[in-house]
Design a protein around this motif. Structure first.
Motif, short mmCIF file in Angstrom:
data_model
loop_
_atom_site.label_atom_id
_atom_site.label_comp_id
_atom_site.label_asym_id
_atom_site.label_seq_id
_atom_site.Cartn_x
_atom_site.Cartn_y
_atom_site.Cartn_z
N PHE A 1 0.71 -1.17 -0.09
CA PHE A 1 -0.10 0.09 0.09
C PHE A 1 0.85 1.13 0.00
CE2 PHE A 1 -1.96 3.26 2.32
CZ PHE A 1 -3.31 3.65 1.55
N ALA A 2 2.01 1.40 0.93
CA ALA A 2 2.90 2.45 0.88
C ALA A 2 3.52 2.55 -0.49
CB ALA A 2 4.01 2.17 1.91
N VAL A 3 3.71 1.48 -1.17
CA VAL A 3 4.87 1.56 -2.70
C VAL A 3 3.49 2.23 -3.45
CG1 VAL A 3 5.37 0.32 -4.45
CG2 VAL A 3 6.16 -0.37 -2.29
N LEU A 4 2.19 1.80 -3.34
CA LEU A 4 1.30 2.30 -4.43
C LEU A 4 0.87 3.70 -4.08
CD1 LEU A 4 -1.21 -0.68 -4.69
CD2 LEU A 4 0.78 -0.05 -6.29
N PHE A 5 0.99 4.33 -2.83
CA PHE A 5 0.74 5.49 -2.56
C PHE A 5 2.03 6.35 -3.15
CE2 PHE A 5 1.14 9.01 0.54
CZ PHE A 5 0.09 9.51 0.26
N ILE A 6 3.19 5.81 -2.84
CA ILE A 6 4.39 6.61 -3.41
C ILE A 6 4.26 6.77 -4.87
CG2 ILE A 6 6.89 6.61 -3.69
CD1 ILE A 6 6.97 5.39 -0.86
N ALA A 7 3.74 5.73 -5.53
CA ALA A 7 3.78 5.58 -6.91
C ALA A 7 2.76 6.77 -7.53
CB ALA A 7 3.23 4.17 -7.64
N PHE A 8 1.58 6.68 -6.69
CA PHE A 8 0.46 7.83 -7.17
C PHE A 8 1.05 9.33 -6.91
CE2 PHE A 8 -2.47 4.22 -6.91
CZ PHE A 8 -3.40 4.79 -8.31
N ILE A 9 1.86 9.49 -5.73
CA ILE A 9 2.64 10.68 -5.73
C ILE A 9 3.33 11.04 -6.57
CG2 ILE A 9 4.04 11.82 -4.15
CD1 ILE A 9 2.72 10.56 -1.78
N LEU A 10 4.10 10.12 -7.17
CA LEU A 10 5.35 10.34 -8.16
C LEU A 10 4.41 10.48 -9.73
CD1 LEU A 10 7.75 7.43 -7.76
CD2 LEU A 10 8.13 9.82 -7.39
N LYS A 11 3.38 9.95 -9.70
CA LYS A 11 2.63 10.26 -11.09
C LYS A 11 2.35 11.71 -10.87
CE LYS A 11 -1.81 8.86 -13.21
NZ LYS A 11 -2.52 10.30 -12.79
N ARG A 12 1.62 12.25 -9.80
CA ARG A 12 1.36 13.68 -9.61
C ARG A 12 2.31 14.71 -9.94
NH1 ARG A 12 -3.83 14.89 -10.15
NH2 ARG A 12 -3.57 16.85 -8.80
N ILE A 13 3.54 14.33 -9.36
CA ILE A 13 4.91 14.94 -9.56
C ILE A 13 5.30 15.09 -11.04
CG2 ILE A 13 7.28 15.30 -9.18
CD1 ILE A 13 6.81 14.09 -6.21
N ILE A 14 5.17 14.07 -11.75
CA ILE A 14 5.47 14.00 -13.05
C ILE A 14 4.49 14.55 -13.85
CG2 ILE A 14 5.51 12.44 -15.24
CD1 ILE A 14 6.80 10.16 -13.16
N ALA A 15 3.27 14.50 -13.47
CA ALA A 15 2.22 15.23 -14.22
C ALA A 15 2.46 16.86 -14.30
CB ALA A 15 0.97 15.11 -13.83
N HIS A 16 2.75 17.13 -12.86
CA HIS A 16 3.03 18.71 -12.40
C HIS A 16 4.33 19.30 -13.07
CE1 HIS A 16 2.91 22.29 -10.14
NE2 HIS A 16 4.38 22.22 -9.93
N PHE A 17 5.23 18.16 -13.19
CA PHE A 17 6.60 18.76 -13.92
C PHE A 17 6.22 18.74 -15.68
CE2 PHE A 17 10.84 16.97 -15.81
CZ PHE A 17 11.54 18.40 -15.46
N PHE A 18 5.27 18.04 -15.87
CA PHE A 18 5.24 18.03 -17.50
C PHE A 18 4.47 19.38 -17.67
CE2 PHE A 18 6.42 13.79 -18.33
CZ PHE A 18 6.68 13.68 -19.72
N THR A 19 3.46 19.80 -16.91
CA THR A 19 2.70 20.66 -17.27
C THR A 19 3.31 22.16 -17.02
OG1 THR A 19 0.71 19.48 -16.61
CG2 THR A 19 0.43 21.95 -16.95
N LYS A 20 4.17 22.28 -15.91
CA LYS A 20 4.90 23.72 -15.43
C LYS A 20 6.25 23.72 -16.09
CE LYS A 20 1.35 24.66 -12.69
NZ LYS A 20 0.31 25.65 -13.19
N THR A 21 6.81 22.69 -16.52
CA THR A 21 8.22 22.79 -16.92
C THR A 21 8.39 22.56 -18.34
OG1 THR A 21 9.19 22.53 -14.56
CG2 THR A 21 10.62 22.46 -16.45
N ILE A 22 8.19 21.23 -18.72
CA ILE A 22 8.60 20.79 -19.84
C ILE A 22 7.73 21.21 -21.06
CG2 ILE A 22 8.68 18.49 -21.31
CD1 ILE A 22 9.46 16.99 -18.89
N PHE A 23 6.45 21.43 -21.01
CA PHE A 23 5.51 21.89 -21.96
C PHE A 23 5.78 23.20 -22.05
CE2 PHE A 23 1.83 18.65 -21.05
CZ PHE A 23 2.41 17.90 -21.81
N LYS A 24 6.19 24.32 -20.94
CA LYS A 24 6.30 25.48 -21.35
C LYS A 24 7.68 25.74 -21.90
CE LYS A 24 3.76 27.47 -17.44
NZ LYS A 24 3.82 28.37 -16.14
N ALA A 25 8.87 24.83 -21.82
CA ALA A 25 9.79 25.04 -22.41
C ALA A 25 9.75 24.60 -23.87
CB ALA A 25 10.98 24.00 -21.94
N ALA A 26 8.99 23.44 -24.05
CA ALA A 26 8.89 23.34 -25.61
C ALA A 26 7.99 24.21 -26.39
CB ALA A 26 8.12 21.90 -25.67
#
Length: 375
Positions: A27-52
């Motif tokens: 359960f802890a591993v899946l919780f961390i995976a969902f958090i990482l998913k949110r971090i990656i989504a935020h990173f794509f939206t706020k950083t990578i997409f703007k740079a592209a």
């Protein structure tokens, strides 16, 4: 100590032979995976997409959008894989471990197919950019067709891999699809040949919309090039629709591709023209062509060529600078009129077809023969 003992007993309890502690870790591993998913989504939206968006091309934007969701889902799949490794699911009496791993393979295959499905948009962008530089609308219609075909093909392959991962044999399925495809191909033979004909028109470009072409007895202006047929507007204003497979097997003469249009005339003057007058006439016509603004100056010929049946023939061979039919006719008319003026100013007459009939008096010939015999 009683609380600690209770917690220890609770942790030591098992479900399907798996301790609750392992479930907590999963359960802890899946919780961390969902958090990482949110971090990656935020990173794509706020950083990578703007740079592209700051780059001059849309290629990186489309690629990143195609990668965004599949990479997020991949993090969840990795979390599930780690969870399966931690749980160590039982293999007896039912092989739950194998079932879980098959499920992970299904998810991984689906995710890869999802990425490839999205990546077709990048190919569509390249093809649309290329098609936008051409005058023909056929390639513009062909781009969505290619996109849909590739996506259907990707989905079809993904389904085959999923069925194979589930442990089923796909050889029988492929054999049945092969027979069905053969039947469909035979039924749609004409349609497929027309589509291939359209592709040949697109690649070879023997003509484009608006071109004046002639194919055997068919002559007119191309109005529309479709997947199945091409529509040609004749000079009688009728509309002819001809299948592309038939059109590509014909010899096509594209008049619109002419860099210049030819004028070929034979001007006949009467036989009472003297050699000096003929030389002057030829030189005067050459000078007129050399000074004419509508005549191409790279090449033209004016020569006394033949002793005709009723005229002395002068060949006039030249090209107009314009290939437009109306402008060409205006130039040809002006050339003819100026030739007439030139010959008229020199006192020469344009010959017309004529015959000279010589009559012979047979009675007079007999009298002359009698007188000759008496003498």
């Amino acid at each position: 100590m009683d609380t600690l003992s209770y917690l220890q007993q609770l942790i030591d309890q098992t479900v399907l032979g798996i301790s609750l502690m392992r479930f907590v870790i999963v359960f802890a591993v899946l919780f961390i995976a969902f958090i990482l998913k949110r971090i990656i989504a935020h990173f794509f939206t706020k950083t990578i997409f703007k740079a592209a968006q700051k780059t001059s091309t849309q290629t990186d934007d489309i690629f990143l959008k195609s990668l965004n969701k599949p990479i997020e889902f991949l993090v969840i799949i990795i979390g599930l894989y780690i969870g399966v490794e931690i749980l160590q699911l039982p293999k007896q009496p039912t092989n739950l471990d194998q079932m879980a791993r098959n499920g992970l393979q299904l998810l991984l295959t689906s995710n890869l197919a999802w990425f490839c499905y999205n990546l077709v948009s990048l190919l569509e962008y390249w093809l649309s950019h290329w098609a936008g530089r051409t005058e023909s609308t056929l390639d513009d219609h062909l781009v969505p067709f290619i996109r849909k075909t590739l996506r259907v093909f990707i989905v079809f392959l993904a389904i085959l891999f999923l069925v194979q991962n589930l442990g089923y044999s796909i050889s029988g399925l492929l054999a049945s699809l092969g027979l069905g495809g053969l039947a469909v191909a035979l039924a749609a033979k004409d349609s497929l040949s027309n589509i291939f004909g359209s592709l040949m028109i697109l690649l070879d470009r023997p003509f484009t919309i608006g071109d004046w072409i002639k194919a055997n007895d068919l002559e007119g202006t191309v109005e529309e090039i479709g997947f199945r047929s091409t529509r040609i507007r004749t000079f009688a204003k009728t509309l002819i629709t001809i299948p592309n497979s038939v059109l590509m097997n014909l010899s096509i003469d594209n008049y619109s591709q002419m860099p210049k249009r030819r004028i070929k005339l034979t001007v006949g003057v009467t036989y009472n023209t003297t050699p000096a007058q003929m030389r002057q006439a030829v030189a005067a016509i050459r000078t007129m062509l050399k000074e004419h603004p509508a005549i191409h100056q790279d090449f033209f010929l004016v020569n006394f060529t033949d002793f005709g049946a009723s005229s002395l023939d002068i060949m006039v061979y030249c090209f107009t600078t314009s290939t437009v039919w109306g402008e060409y006719l205006d130039a040809r008319e002006d050339i003819c009129l100026k030739i007439m003026e030139t010959l008229a100013n020199m006192g020469l007459e344009i010959a017309f077809p004529s015959q000279t009939l010589y009559l012979h008096d047979m009675d007079q010939e007999k009298e002359e023969k009698k007188e000759e015999s008496k003498s």
